[in-house]
Design a protein around this motif. Structure first.
Motif, short mmCIF file in Angstrom:
data_model
loop_
_atom_site.label_atom_id
_atom_site.label_comp_id
_atom_site.label_asym_id
_atom_site.label_seq_id
_atom_site.Cartn_x
_atom_site.Cartn_y
_atom_site.Cartn_z
N LYS A 182 -4.90 -2.69 -8.12
CA LYS A 182 -5.69 -3.15 -9.27
C LYS A 182 -6.45 -4.51 -9.15
O LYS A 182 -7.39 -4.84 -9.58
CB LYS A 182 -4.51 -3.08 -10.37
CG LYS A 182 -4.06 -1.93 -10.72
CD LYS A 182 -2.77 -2.02 -11.94
CE LYS A 182 -2.40 -0.80 -12.45
NZ LYS A 182 -1.14 -0.94 -13.19
N GLY B 101 -4.19 11.58 -9.82
CA GLY B 101 -3.68 10.33 -9.30
C GLY B 101 -4.20 10.40 -7.74
O GLY B 101 -4.64 11.10 -7.30
N ASP C 297 0.36 -0.10 -6.25
CA ASP C 297 -0.51 0.07 -7.23
C ASP C 297 -1.07 -1.11 -7.87
O ASP C 297 -2.29 -1.27 -8.09
CB ASP C 297 0.21 1.02 -8.55
CG ASP C 297 -0.60 1.20 -9.72
OD1 ASP C 297 -1.59 1.76 -9.67
OD2 ASP C 297 -0.24 0.89 -10.88
N ARG D 89 -6.61 3.24 -14.25
CA ARG D 89 -5.20 3.14 -14.30
C ARG D 89 -4.85 2.59 -15.67
O ARG D 89 -3.69 2.81 -15.95
CB ARG D 89 -4.64 2.33 -13.34
CG ARG D 89 -4.40 2.92 -11.91
CD ARG D 89 -3.22 3.96 -11.72
NE ARG D 89 -2.02 3.15 -11.81
CZ ARG D 89 -1.26 3.18 -12.80
NH1 ARG D 89 -1.54 4.39 -13.89
NH2 ARG D 89 0.08 2.75 -12.88
N TYR E 144 -10.71 0.90 -10.19
CA TYR E 144 -9.08 1.53 -9.93
C TYR E 144 -8.54 1.02 -11.21
O TYR E 144 -7.67 1.73 -11.93
CB TYR E 144 -8.63 1.00 -8.82
CG TYR E 144 -7.15 1.62 -8.56
CD1 TYR E 144 -6.92 3.07 -8.22
CD2 TYR E 144 -6.16 0.86 -8.78
CE1 TYR E 144 -5.75 3.50 -8.00
CE2 TYR E 144 -4.75 1.47 -8.71
CZ TYR E 144 -4.52 2.70 -8.40
OH TYR E 144 -3.29 3.23 -8.18
N ASP F 37 -2.32 4.56 -17.99
CA ASP F 37 -2.28 5.79 -17.30
C ASP F 37 -3.14 7.01 -17.92
O ASP F 37 -2.85 8.28 -17.61
CB ASP F 37 -0.70 6.39 -17.43
CG ASP F 37 0.05 5.83 -16.55
OD1 ASP F 37 -0.29 4.82 -15.85
OD2 ASP F 37 1.49 5.81 -16.88
#
Length: 500
Positions: free
Chosen positions: A439, A413, A435, A449, A445, A452
């Motif tokens: 995105k 992370g 976050d 993500r 990214y 996860d």
């Protein structure tokens, strides 16, 4: 003094036809710049080594002269600092801009020639003024004083004739006598190198001045604002300086700071971004508030653009203005009338317009996070911080981020250290918004993500106020153009800061 405004405005606009010339014919301007540079330096040691007298076009110049980083030119620069001349440039070099970037703990000393001062920095400054008056013809800018929050100045011990300081100090020391009438504070204060005392003297010496413009790094400008408001008991800077109309900034993204400026100033003013580095004055906004800075193509600098994927290759390719594309990241490679030749600047830029050519600084060649293929650049992180702050009511002073690598306990992370002026009510909510914003601005990214699998949600830590200042001070980088590294693949900076 208002009677002077129309005359000053008319005088400034007299330069406009020159600007229109290179603005409308940028490729021609660049070819002429390169020819002038090569001709001037053909009999220098560097020019003889690479046969400058036989270089007649851009293609042969690029084929003959390799791309240089600072370490490649450093042996020449050290010799110049010790008194040798005619090495990189054909006129004497007595000034050096000390630039200690966040990518290295070592200082860089960039040669500053008379041509660099007159035909680049000062010429560009006049053009910025002309463009501003074209945008705002009724401005009272020059009927007051310009507050310059500059750097420091020292004598170089290696050579009695050579002197060095931050770029702003070099520019102040060499500015024409009439320039000092239009500027505050006094030169003795402007060139102080102890920043805590300097802020005090700046505050006391400027409170009663008619300040109409300010230029400086956002972080130190905010520190000065707060101190002046403490001393005066006023609520906003507009009460202290009612005729303030322009803030000129550069060096770091203004996005995370704009809300604080608007609140502390207390009235609408113009904000103008400039791209003025130790190596040269490259661009500035011609229209305040509009995305992108107009590229200065006739100011003693020949520019090439290296697609970032070329960085690190044995023989990286560069392209000219005719080949650049909108929104793509390029590392700037410059040849200058300060004696830098095909010099990798270290900054990355994106073009926001191709007619005329306008750019924005998107980050640094070595300042990004790509530990997991996410390719997050500073432009992404600045925009995401701004969105998260707006969504949560937070105000961010500064930040840095680095990867947390895979371990037995979980996947990787990003760890963010953030110094808040106003902390969000819920730090976890801020992390979620950060976050989400990342995105939305970076598809790589977003892909990493997904569920996860490769990246977990960012780990956000709130720092006590003043931690970044303490860290910079411990590195001998307090004040001036020194800044906290926004992003790094290396956890070195984060570990040092957390250890304080």
């Amino acid at each position: 003094m208002k009677l002077l405004s129309p005359a000053i405005s008319s005088l400034a606009r007299m330069r406009l036809w020159r600007i229109e010339g290179w603005k409308n014919n940028p490729a021609d301007a660049q070819r002429e710049v390169l020819q002038d540079l090569v001709t001037s330096a053909q009999y220098t040691e560097f020019g003889r080594k690479y046969n400058f007298s036989g270089l007649f076009n851009v293609k042969t110049f690029k084929q003959t002269v390799p791309i240089h980083e600072y370490e490649d030119l450093q042996p020449y620069i050290q010799r110049i600092m010790q008194g040798e001349q005619n090495l990189l440039w054909n006129t004497p070099v007595y000034w050096f801009a000390k630039s200690s970037g966040t990518t290295s703990d070592k200082s860089k000393f960039i040669p500053v020639t008379d041509e660099c001062l007159e035909d680049c920095h000062y010429k560009a400054a006049k053009d910025v003024l002309t463009l501003y008056y074209q945008f705002n013809p009724d401005s009272d800018l020059l009927t007051g004083k310009g507050l310059v929050i500059g750097g420091s100045h020292n004598i170089n011990p290696l050579n009695a004739e050579a002197q060095y300081g931050d770029l702003s100090a070099v520019l102040l020391q060499n500015s024409p006598f009439w320039g000092h009438w239009l500027r505050v504070p006094d030169l003795s204060i402007a060139l102080m190198d102890e920043w805590e005392s300097k802020i005090e003297k700046l505050a006391y010496s400027t409170i009663k001045e008619n300040v109409t413009s300010i230029s400086g790094v956002p972080t130190w400008t905010l520190v000065l604002f707060r101190r002046i408001l403490e001393l005066t008991g006023k609520s906003t800077m507009a009460e202290v300086w009612p005729h303030l109309e322009l803030y000129m900034h550069g060096g770091v993204s203004f996005t995370p700071y704009k809300e604080q400026f608007q609140k502390l100033i207390g009235k609408p003013i113009h904000y103008l971004e400039m791209y003025n580095a130790s190596e040269g004055f490259f661009a500035a906004q011609d229209i305040p508030g509009e995305d992108g800075m107009l590229l200065f193509t006739d100011h003693g600098i020949f520019m090439e653009f290296m697609p970032v994927e070329e960085y690190g290759k044995p023989h990286p390719e560069t392209i000219g203005l005719q080949e650049v594309e909108l929104g793509k990241n390029y590392a700037m490679v410059v040849s200058t009338n300060g004696g830098l030749w095909r010099y990798l600047l270290g900054d990355t830029v994106q073009f926001t317009s191709l007619n005329p050519f306008k750019i924005k600084v998107s980050g640094r060649v070595k300042h990004f996070i790509n530990a997991f293929g996410e390719e997050v650049i500073v432009d992404n992180s600045d925009r995401a911080i701004a969105v998260a702050s707006e969504k949560t009511g937070a105000i961010v002073n500064d930040y840095t981020a680095a990867p947390v690598y895979f371990s037995e306990s979980g996947n990787g992370g990003h760890e963010w250290l953030i110094e808040f002026e106003k902390e969000p009510a819920d730090l976890n909510h801020f992390a979620v918004e950060l976050d989400s914003a990342l995105k939305s601005v970076n598809s790589d990214y977003e892909a990493k993500r997904h569920k996860d699998i490769a990246l977990r949600i960012p780990l956000v830590r709130s720092l006590s106020k003043g931690v970044f200042t303490t860290w910079l001070k411990s590195k001998g980088k307090l004040g001036g153009q020194h800044k906290v590294p926004r992003l790094s693949n290396d956890r070195k900076y984060i570990e040092e800061i957390l250890s304080l």
